[in-house]
Design an enzyme around this catalytic site. Structure first.
Site, short mmCIF file in Angstrom:
data_model
loop_
_atom_site.label_atom_id
_atom_site.label_comp_id
_atom_site.label_asym_id
_atom_site.label_seq_id
_atom_site.Cartn_x
_atom_site.Cartn_y
_atom_site.Cartn_z
N PHE A 128 0.86 -1.19 0.00
CA PHE A 128 0.00 0.00 0.00
C PHE A 128 0.89 1.23 0.00
O PHE A 128 1.74 1.39 0.86
CB PHE A 128 -0.93 0.03 1.22
CG PHE A 128 -1.87 1.21 1.16
CD1 PHE A 128 -2.99 1.18 0.34
CD2 PHE A 128 -1.61 2.37 1.88
CE1 PHE A 128 -3.84 2.28 0.24
CE2 PHE A 128 -2.46 3.47 1.80
CZ PHE A 128 -3.58 3.42 0.97
N ASP A 213 9.22 2.62 1.76
CA ASP A 213 8.04 3.33 2.25
C ASP A 213 7.89 2.98 3.73
O ASP A 213 7.46 1.88 4.07
CB ASP A 213 6.81 2.90 1.44
CG ASP A 213 5.52 3.56 1.93
OD1 ASP A 213 5.50 4.05 3.06
OD2 ASP A 213 4.53 3.54 1.17
N LYS A 242 2.37 9.37 8.51
CA LYS A 242 1.60 8.90 9.66
C LYS A 242 2.15 9.41 11.01
O LYS A 242 1.77 10.48 11.44
CB LYS A 242 1.49 7.37 9.63
CG LYS A 242 0.62 6.89 8.45
CD LYS A 242 -0.06 5.56 8.72
CE LYS A 242 -1.19 5.30 7.75
NZ LYS A 242 -0.79 4.74 6.45
C1 LIG Z 1 -0.97 5.08 5.06
C2 LIG Z 1 0.09 4.72 4.11
C3 LIG Z 1 0.34 5.48 2.94
C4 LIG Z 1 -0.54 6.64 2.52
O1 LIG Z 1 -0.50 7.70 3.40
P1 LIG Z 1 -1.63 8.83 3.32
O2 LIG Z 1 -1.21 9.83 4.35
O3 LIG Z 1 -2.94 8.19 3.61
O4 LIG Z 1 -1.59 9.39 1.95
C5 LIG Z 1 1.40 5.10 2.14
N1 LIG Z 1 2.18 4.05 2.45
C6 LIG Z 1 1.97 3.31 3.56
C7 LIG Z 1 2.89 2.18 3.86
C8 LIG Z 1 0.91 3.61 4.41
O5 LIG Z 1 0.69 2.83 5.49
#
Ligand SMILES: *Cc1c(COP(=O)(O)O)cnc(C)c1O
Length: 397
Positions: A128, A213, A242
């Site tokens: 994700f 990420d 986050k």
């Molecule tokens: C939550 C998340 C995102 C996206 O972040 P947003 O602030 O919702 O755009 C991207 N990568 C990972 C691994 C995430 O958990």
């Protein structure tokens, strides 16, 4: 009256109006133990005095000026984050997806600099990376892309953790490998450190950027400031969001000087990213979370929570199949729908979030105490008992 909000979310029938530490109170006054933390965001819990103070003091002084001018807090947090991560450069955004957009641009710029006409990025299935068009294309879950095409080109999906598949996917057009060191939304899926080391070796061999990420796994969640530290492998580019704002929206794309070379004046930008208020909050959060004693406590809390959860899983082996995770990024893999467990927990005054159909995520704030972990485990035990009584699990034979 028709609902004015677009129906993008399945909202649970509860609304909160205040919080303190690991606890939330709903509009009816019922108290909940929060093992969601705003989806791995509120690492310092709710209404942490340092976060409140940073917001209030900075809001009283200056909220926004734009990136047309110098921003002292942005410089200070940038210096701190690069020093802590071993990266050289940072670009501040307002969210995780935007941080990843910056990383994707960096990867493509890197490719173009190498003479690749149409650079591509190797990404993982069940990953994700966000909901913008590029990040949802990078995301390894086709459900997020349904009906919103056409999607941008330039991503090759491979199974997560499959080194042979990664190696086979590398072609002359490949510019980068982008991966979560621990998959979050995909269900807290871990890979061995050796896999990340092999990715590093592949990137070095082929001149690719390794992009981590860390939007969910970073900022102390696993008991290290960044999850990749567990493997000893350094990326070329790393994104965080986050947890870094403690609830205030912000994100960052960090890179080595070499990887950031393509980011020349005018190539990227944002109106809000890196504003004085966000940066003040980020500084307050990083000051606390980067402290080695704080991180050691997160590791201890994670070990304690996993031990306690393992014994609950044992006594509910017909309902819970596995406990896994790192630090305070933990899941229960259940044999019943995750939504049922989340609902039963809510009835018992505890919040957890589903990660996939049968995976329940437990992401308490990093400041959670052992007494609160005991409380969470007791509530989980009670919730699982309720589920088992309502629908007795079929016994083999
Ligand atoms: C939550 C998340 C995102 C996206 O972040 P947003 O602030 O919702 O755009 C991207 N990568 C990972 C691994 C995430 O958990």
């Amino acid at each position: 009256m028709p609902d004015s909000l677009m129906t993008t979310y399945t909202r649970l029938p509860v609304t909160f109006d205040r919080g303190a530490g690991a606890w939330l109170w709903d509009s009816a006054g019922k108290k909940y133990l929060d093992a969601v933390s705003g989806v791995a965001v509120c690492g310092l819990g709710h209404a942490h005095p340092a976060v409140t103070k940073a917001i209030c003091e900075q809001a009283g002084k200056l909220v926004h000026t734009s990136n047309l001018y110098g921003i002292a807090n942005q410089q200070a947090l940038g210096d701190r984050l690069t020093q802590l991560s071993g990266m050289d450069k940072v670009f501040f955004s307002n969210s995780g997806a935007e941080a990843n957009e910056a990383a994707i641009k960096l990867a493509r710029l890197h490719g173009h600099n190498k003479g690749i006409a149409i650079p591509t990025i190797v990404v993982a299935e069940k990953s994700f990376h966000g909901r913008t068009l590029a990040t949802l294309t990078a995301t390894g879950n086709p459900k997020y892309a349904e009906g919103v095409g056409p999607l941008p080109d330039g991503f090759d999906q491979v199974p997560f953790g499959d080194l042979k598949a990664v190696a086979a996917a590398i072609r002359p057009e490949t510019a980068a490998i982008m991966i979560e060191p621990i998959q979050g939304e995909g269900g807290i899926r871990l890979v061995p450190a050796s896999f990340l080391r092999e990715l590093r070796a592949l990137c070095d061999k082929h001149g690719l950027l390794l992009v981590f990420d860390e939007i969910q796994s970073g900022v102390g969640r696993t008991g290290k400031l960044f999850a990749y530290e567990w493997s000893g492998v350094s990326p070329d580019v790393m994104t965080v969001a986050k947890g870094i704002g403690g609830g205030f929206p912000m994100g960052a794309c960090l890179a080595t000087a070499d990887a950031a070379k393509g980011m020349t004046t005018g190539i990227h930008g944002t109106t809000f990213g890196g504003n004085p208020l966000a940066m003040a909050v980020g500084k307050a959060v990083i000051d606390i979370v980067s402290d080695e004693a704080f991180l050691a406590r997160v590791r201890d809390a994670g070990i304690y929570m996993k031990q306690r959860l393992a014994s609950v899983a044992d006594s509910h082996s017909g309902t819970v199949a596995e406990v896994r995770g790192e630090g305070l990024l933990v899941v229960l893999r259940c044999v019943v729908p995750a939504a049922d467990v989340v609902a039963a927990l809510r009835d018992h005054g505890m919040l957890a979030a589903a990660a996939s159909d049968n995976v329940v995520r437990l992401l308490p704030p990093l400041i959670v105490t052992n007494a609160e972990i005991d409380e969470a485990v007791a509530r989980l035990d009670a919730a699982l008992t309720t589920i088992e009584q309502a629908a007795p699990v079929a016994k083999a034979g």
